[in-house]
Design a protein around this motif. Sequence first.
Motif, PDB file in Angstrom:
ATOM      1  N   LEU A 189      78.919  -8.897  20.570  1.00 13.19           N
ATOM      2  CA  LEU A 189      79.405  -7.966  19.559  1.00 13.19           C
ATOM      3  C   LEU A 189      78.240  -7.251  18.883  1.00 13.19           C
ATOM      4  CD1 LEU A 189      81.966  -6.925  18.102  1.00 13.19           C
ATOM      5  CD2 LEU A 189      81.698  -8.819  16.482  1.00 13.19           C
ATOM      6  N   ALA A 190      77.101  -7.926  18.805  1.00 15.59           N
ATOM      7  CA  ALA A 190      75.912  -7.312  18.206  1.00 15.59           C
ATOM      8  C   ALA A 190      75.221  -6.332  19.141  1.00 15.59           C
ATOM      9  CB  ALA A 190      74.921  -8.408  17.797  1.00 15.59           C
ATOM     10  N   GLY A 191      75.689  -6.246  20.380  1.00 15.21           N
ATOM     11  CA  GLY A 191      75.125  -5.284  21.315  1.00 15.21           C
ATOM     12  C   GLY A 191      74.162  -5.858  22.321  1.00 15.21           C
ATOM     13  N   TYR A 192      74.006  -7.164  22.343  1.00 15.81           N
ATOM     14  CA  TYR A 192      73.118  -7.775  23.334  1.00 15.81           C
ATOM     15  C   TYR A 192      73.826  -7.886  24.673  1.00 15.81           C
ATOM     16  CZ  TYR A 192      69.519  -8.884  19.934  1.00 15.81           C
ATOM     17  OH  TYR A 192      68.515  -8.772  19.007  1.00 15.81           O
ATOM     18  N   GLY A 193      73.075  -7.622  25.726  1.00 10.01           N
ATOM     19  CA  GLY A 193      73.630  -7.646  27.062  1.00 10.01           C
ATOM     20  C   GLY A 193      73.643  -9.033  27.667  1.00 10.01           C
ATOM     21  N   ALA A 194      73.887  -9.054  28.977  1.00  7.77           N
ATOM     22  CA  ALA A 194      74.089 -10.315  29.688  1.00  7.77           C
ATOM     23  C   ALA A 194      72.867 -11.205  29.646  1.00  7.77           C
ATOM     24  CB  ALA A 194      74.461 -10.017  31.141  1.00  7.77           C
ATOM     25  N   ARG A 195      71.714 -10.659  29.959  1.00  4.60           N
ATOM     26  CA  ARG A 195      70.534 -11.506  30.109  1.00  4.60           C
ATOM     27  C   ARG A 195      70.152 -12.239  28.825  1.00  4.60           C
ATOM     28  NH1 ARG A 195      69.764  -7.881  34.242  1.00  4.60           N
ATOM     29  NH2 ARG A 195      69.094  -8.854  36.204  1.00  4.60           N
ATOM     30  N   PRO A 196      70.016 -11.550  27.687  1.00  6.36           N
ATOM     31  CA  PRO A 196      69.673 -12.318  26.477  1.00  6.36           C
ATOM     32  C   PRO A 196      70.741 -13.330  26.088  1.00  6.36           C
ATOM     33  CG  PRO A 196      70.122 -10.011  25.942  1.00  6.36           C
ATOM     34  CD  PRO A 196      70.032 -10.097  27.418  1.00  6.36           C
ATOM     35  N   CYS A 197      72.016 -13.000  26.336  1.00  5.56           N
ATOM     36  CA  CYS A 197      73.080 -13.961  26.017  1.00  5.56           C
ATOM     37  C   CYS A 197      72.955 -15.220  26.870  1.00  5.56           C
ATOM     38  CB  CYS A 197      74.453 -13.323  26.225  1.00  5.56           C
ATOM     39  SG  CYS A 197      74.918 -12.100  24.975  1.00  5.56           S
ATOM     40  N   LEU A 198      72.821 -15.031  28.190  1.00  7.18           N
ATOM     41  CA  LEU A 198      72.706 -16.188  29.071  1.00  7.18           C
ATOM     42  C   LEU A 198      71.374 -16.905  28.890  1.00  7.18           C
ATOM     43  CD1 LEU A 198      74.369 -14.945  32.373  1.00  7.18           C
ATOM     44  CD2 LEU A 198      75.159 -16.740  30.839  1.00  7.18           C
ATOM     45  N   ARG A 199      70.329 -16.158  28.611  1.00  7.66           N
ATOM     46  CA  ARG A 199      69.044 -16.792  28.341  1.00  7.66           C
ATOM     47  C   ARG A 199      69.146 -17.692  27.107  1.00  7.66           C
ATOM     48  NH1 ARG A 199      63.556 -16.818  28.939  1.00  7.66           N
ATOM     49  NH2 ARG A 199      62.350 -16.887  27.011  1.00  7.66           N
ATOM     50  N   GLY A 200      69.760 -17.179  26.050  1.00  9.16           N
ATOM     51  CA  GLY A 200      69.949 -17.990  24.852  1.00  9.16           C
ATOM     52  C   GLY A 200      70.797 -19.218  25.118  1.00  9.16           C
ATOM     53  N   LEU A 201      71.846 -19.044  25.910  1.00 12.31           N
ATOM     54  CA  LEU A 201      72.726 -20.167  26.264  1.00 12.31           C
ATOM     55  C   LEU A 201      71.932 -21.273  26.945  1.00 12.31           C
ATOM     56  CD1 LEU A 201      75.725 -21.201  26.658  1.00 12.31           C
ATOM     57  CD2 LEU A 201      75.604 -20.107  28.894  1.00 12.31           C
ATOM     58  N   TRP A 202      71.080 -20.911  27.919  1.00 10.93           N
ATOM     59  CA  TRP A 202      70.352 -21.927  28.678  1.00 10.93           C
ATOM     60  C   TRP A 202      69.167 -22.485  27.914  1.00 10.93           C
ATOM     61  CZ3 TRP A 202      72.158 -24.815  32.259  1.00 10.93           C
ATOM     62  CH2 TRP A 202      73.262 -24.366  33.009  1.00 10.93           C
ATOM     63  N   PRO A 245      80.433 -20.572  22.993  1.00  8.53           N
ATOM     64  CA  PRO A 245      81.341 -19.415  23.064  1.00  8.53           C
ATOM     65  C   PRO A 245      81.211 -18.490  21.863  1.00  8.53           C
ATOM     66  CG  PRO A 245      82.476 -21.414  23.730  1.00  8.53           C
ATOM     67  CD  PRO A 245      81.169 -21.841  23.150  1.00  8.53           C
ATOM     68  N   ALA A 246      81.182 -19.072  20.652  1.00 10.12           N
ATOM     69  CA  ALA A 246      81.071 -18.238  19.454  1.00 10.12           C
ATOM     70  C   ALA A 246      79.732 -17.521  19.412  1.00 10.12           C
ATOM     71  CB  ALA A 246      81.250 -19.099  18.205  1.00 10.12           C
ATOM     72  N   ALA A 247      78.663 -18.203  19.821  1.00 15.22           N
ATOM     73  CA  ALA A 247      77.334 -17.585  19.803  1.00 15.22           C
ATOM     74  C   ALA A 247      77.275 -16.407  20.758  1.00 15.22           C
ATOM     75  CB  ALA A 247      76.280 -18.620  20.167  1.00 15.22           C
ATOM     76  N   VAL A 248      77.806 -16.566  21.961  1.00 13.72           N
ATOM     77  CA  VAL A 248      77.759 -15.487  22.947  1.00 13.72           C
ATOM     78  C   VAL A 248      78.668 -14.334  22.523  1.00 13.72           C
ATOM     79  CG1 VAL A 248      78.340 -14.875  25.330  1.00 13.72           C
ATOM     80  CG2 VAL A 248      77.055 -16.972  24.850  1.00 13.72           C
ATOM     81  N   ARG A 249      79.824 -14.646  21.957  1.00 13.26           N
ATOM     82  CA  ARG A 249      80.690 -13.560  21.471  1.00 13.26           C
ATOM     83  C   ARG A 249      79.999 -12.781  20.361  1.00 13.26           C
ATOM     84  NH1 ARG A 249      84.992 -17.479  22.269  1.00 13.26           N
ATOM     85  NH2 ARG A 249      84.807 -18.151  20.088  1.00 13.26           N
ATOM     86  N   ALA A 250      79.340 -13.482  19.435  1.00 15.94           N
ATOM     87  CA  ALA A 250      78.646 -12.796  18.342  1.00 15.94           C
ATOM     88  C   ALA A 250      77.508 -11.938  18.872  1.00 15.94           C
ATOM     89  CB  ALA A 250      78.124 -13.820  17.338  1.00 15.94           C
ATOM     90  N   ALA A 251      76.741 -12.484  19.818  1.00 15.62           N
ATOM     91  CA  ALA A 251      75.616 -11.722  20.372  1.00 15.62           C
ATOM     92  C   ALA A 251      76.104 -10.496  21.134  1.00 15.62           C
ATOM     93  CB  ALA A 251      74.780 -12.617  21.280  1.00 15.62           C
TER      94      ALA A 251
END
Length: 310
Positions: A246-259, A238-244
């Motif tokens: 907030l940094a301006g990254y969209g859905a795909r890089p956030c979910l890609r990083g999560l997986w 959760p913290a990683a995705v919120r930070a990303a």
Amino acid sequence: MTQAPTPTADSVRRLVRSLLKDGDGTKGPDVRPVTEDRAYTWWVGTRHVLRLAPDREASVARRRELRVRDLVRPHVPVTVPVSVAHGEWAPGLACTLDTKVPGGTADEHDVSAVGEADLAGLLQGLRAVPARQAEALGVPRTAPRSLEALRRMAVHAAERLAAADEFDAARLLQLPPAGAAQLAAQPGTAVLTHHGLTGEHVVVSADGRVRGILEWTQAALGDPAEDIAGLAVAVGSPAAVRAATLAGYGARPCLRGLWLARCDAVIRLADHLEGRGGGSPVLLRTQLRRAWEPILLERLSDFKEDGTEP
């Protein structure tokens, strides 16, 4: 390959005195290994850390790191260690004497909301570093990993963990092959990445602020989702995705990083339990738990493309 000698307290003291050109004849500073299993990293007094490259390949990375840290430092809001001296501790083997960044680690302290903003600033700053300048320093380019190939490996690893009563293998069904394909890295998105973010490399103060980022030897021009994945195992998904976000990254890089983080964590723990990987089982289980913490919205259709949540 150069065979690295085994450092001792006496040899480390002599090295520090030579690096600092301290010839006053005193015994020298107190020195001790950072941990028992890290023979090549030593605390020097209370303000410095000595890092010894164990081989020539690590020496190249250590020397490049000095230049990378200078390049990154003006762009990020957190502390990047400063080298007060550097040289060779054995023929062909590099060493650096760095300032210690005060604070604990993300393995010891939770990151606060303000700390998440610090991490967002880190990701923003890395994206702002000109790629040409990084390449001129010798920073390598790395191709994005195949999430589908990683998913297949994780499915098999999850089955082995399930047999050991360590993990529910059905959780990998949340990422079907079509989903992994949808989360493939997009062309033209390479940025400077730390590429080695773990809890021990994120310095966190007792109030939850992120004070510094350590260990820049793996820095590379590549997939920004790798740093999002690193933060997921360091501070939780959760913290990683919120930070990303907030940094301006969209859905795909956030979910890609999560997986990426989730698959990696499953594979690493399975490998360790079967004797094929190192590390602490306690830490590996903690990283698995962090990576699999649920985030508010996990389906790609739940996110807007501009990086904001609906």
